[in-house]
Design an enzyme around this catalytic site. Structure first.
Site, PDB file in Angstrom:
ATOM      1  N   CYS A   1       0.634  -1.210  -0.139  1.00  0.00           N
ATOM      2  CA  CYS A   1      -0.029  -0.067   0.186  1.00  0.00           C
ATOM      3  C   CYS A   1       1.102   1.376   0.077  1.00  0.00           C
ATOM      4  O   CYS A   1       1.899   1.461   0.900  1.00  0.00           O
ATOM      5  CB  CYS A   1      -0.976  -0.091   1.203  1.00  0.00           C
TER       6      CYS A   1
ATOM      7  N   ASP B   1      -3.867  29.438   6.903  1.00  0.00           N
ATOM      8  CA  ASP B   1      -3.672  28.025   6.921  1.00  0.00           C
ATOM      9  C   ASP B   1      -4.016  27.576   5.413  1.00  0.00           C
ATOM     10  O   ASP B   1      -4.980  27.086   5.050  1.00  0.00           O
ATOM     11  CB  ASP B   1      -4.595  27.481   8.041  1.00  0.00           C
TER      12      ASP B   1
ATOM     13  N   CYS C   1       1.030  22.701   5.803  1.00  0.00           N
ATOM     14  CA  CYS C   1       0.891  21.260   5.632  1.00  0.00           C
ATOM     15  C   CYS C   1       1.983  21.006   4.953  1.00  0.00           C
ATOM     16  O   CYS C   1       2.102  19.630   4.663  1.00  0.00           O
ATOM     17  CB  CYS C   1      -0.367  20.544   5.438  1.00  0.00           C
TER      18      CYS C   1
END
Length: 462
Positions: A79, A387, A414
């Site tokens: 995976c 953000d 992020c």
């Protein structure tokens, strides 16, 4: 090094997000994804540009010293979802911390405080949203439902033993896969643009323990009678889940691109939304709502952001790229007013609903691109929180943010490399990084959040 040729070397360095520098001695150095520092690897050169070689990993010949545990998930290696399951959580966070600090140290021009990394409260069963894909594990193989195989665009691994989600996900995945296999429903072929089954969306809240399910298919009417989705709903209702099944939807998507979207949504059972609690606030969530994928980790992230924001009494705050308004609502009770801006209209509608749900009357949300929308807001902010998406802030939008001249700015990212790029511009125009830290929201993966607190130079020390 030559393209198409196989080489062996030692990984000497790792850069975000997961690019290793492999030293092959006299044969040269190549960049290879999906490796760890200290591993001895075999790879084939896939690209050669300006004298720099990019390689595709073939095999890990010798493990790294930092690989100190056996992977918990049986799908690890096949995976493409997890990268760090052979590392203890201590080594995972240490590696992420080092990568973020290296990026920031190169971007930040003055002394600043790096506060290290804050870990996730949970390392397993933490994800509250999954987008599973239908396909086959190999060409013309049986129907599969799960995640893309590592380094593959087409092959799907059935991840019915995935360990970063609650067991309810595993039961739902297996139920849907068995049902669709029994009904002999074909998956949508991305190259031929035909077929029926596309994705399975599952959201499960952590604190309220509610489940929402969306089956994404094409609108091909040839399969509607064959599918008999009311029978699938019955099978899902009969599952022994720990959480409450609140809704099942049939989502129609006839787009060519391999993305999850809705041309039409049909409610087969219950509601289109569930509720989650976060830092004493309640949030209404649909299958497509943006919401941090680690609920307990999100509380850590937002608590740290609130700490960096500092005193908010009597201040007007801009929350840019506000999503469903989570940060805005966490700050609103201790601020004069919070104005959120978000380009996704559905997220703005959700933000307004959530603010009303929490009895917050000093939150205001605007739908639109930050670049244009902030020109239409007449009020002047005292403090700004950003953000942005993974690619960071559009330079023109960043210039407008800088022009407000606020004393303090908090940047949540992020993707630390995008943050580093934006920090260059912020520092050139009078801002200085006071402190920063990494926050791990995604155990077992190479992803990490970063928070930076910036102040205008003349306000430092006030």
């Amino acid at each position: 090094m030559k393209k198409g040729v196989e080489y062996t070397g030692i990984v000497t360095k790792l850069s975000f997000p997961n690019k290793g520098e492999v030293d092959c001695g006299e044969e040269g150095i190549a960049t290879v994804k999906g490796v760890l520092p200290g591993q001895r690897v075999q790879f084939v050169v896939s690209k050669k540009r300006s004298g720099k070689a990019m390689g595709r990993l073939r095999e890990v010949l010798e493990k790294s010293e930092i690989e100190d545990v056996e992977p918990k998930c049986p799908h690890f290696g096949d995976c493409g979802g997890c990268s760090y399951q052979t590392l203890s959580y201590e080594n995972q966070t240490k590696l992420k911390c080092e990568m973020v600090k290296n990026i920031l140290d190169q971007a930040i021009r003055t002394d600043y405080t790096f506060e290290g990394i804050v870990g996730s409260p949970v390392q397993w069963d933490y994800r509250n949203k999954m987008e599973f894909s239908f396909g086959d594990e190999f060409k013309d193989g049986p129907l599969a439902l799960g995640m893309h195989k590592k380094n593959s665009f087409h092959d799907i691994v059935t991840v019915d033993q995935c360990q970063i989600v609650h067991e309810d996900y595993r039961k739902i995945l297996r139920c849907v896969l068995d049902y669709c296999t029994e009904k002999e429903l074909p998956f949508y072929h991305k190259m031929r643009h035909d077929g029926y089954l596309r994705h399975l969306l599952v959201r499960r809240t952590t604190k309220t323990e509610q489940v929402l399910i969306g089956l994404v298919t094409t609108s091909d009417s040839n399969y509607e009678e064959q599918a008999k989705l009311t029978e699938l709903v019955e099978a899902l209702e009969n599952l022994d889940l720990k959480a409450k099944l609140c809704g099942v939807m049939h989502i129609i998507n006839d787009g060519i691109a391999d993305v999850v979207q809705s041309d039409e949504t049909r409610v087969l059972y219950g509601d289109e939304f569930i509720y989650e609690d976060l830092l004493d606030l309640k949030f209404k969530i649909s299958v497509f709502s943006f919401f941090q994928t680690n609920s307990l980790g999100a509380e850590v992230l937002y608590s740290k952001a609130r700490e960096y924001i500092g005193t908010t009494k009597d201040k007007l705050i801009f929350d840019l790229y506000s999503g469903t308004g989570t940060i805005a609502q966490i700050i609103a009770p201790v601020a004069k007013k919070v104005i959120g801006v978000e380009i996704v209209e559905e997220a703005v509608v959700a933000a307004r609903e959530n603010a009303a749900l929490n009895g917050l009357t000093n939150c205001e949300f605007h739908a639109g691109d930050v670049l244009k929308c902030i020109d239409e807001i007449k009020e002047q902010p005292d403090l700004i929180i950003v953000d942005p998406p993974r690619d960071g802030i559009n330079p023109k939008a960043l210039q407008k943010i800088i022009n407000f001249g606020v004393e303090r700015l908090v940047y949540i990212s992020c993707k630390p490399t995008s943050l580093a790029r934006d920090l260059e511009m912020l520092q050139e125009q009078g801002y200085r990084v006071e402190k920063a830290c990494a926050v791990d929201q995604f155990p077992c993966t190479n992803h990490v959040e970063t928070i930076c607190c910036l102040a205008k130079n003349e306000t430092l020390g006030d």
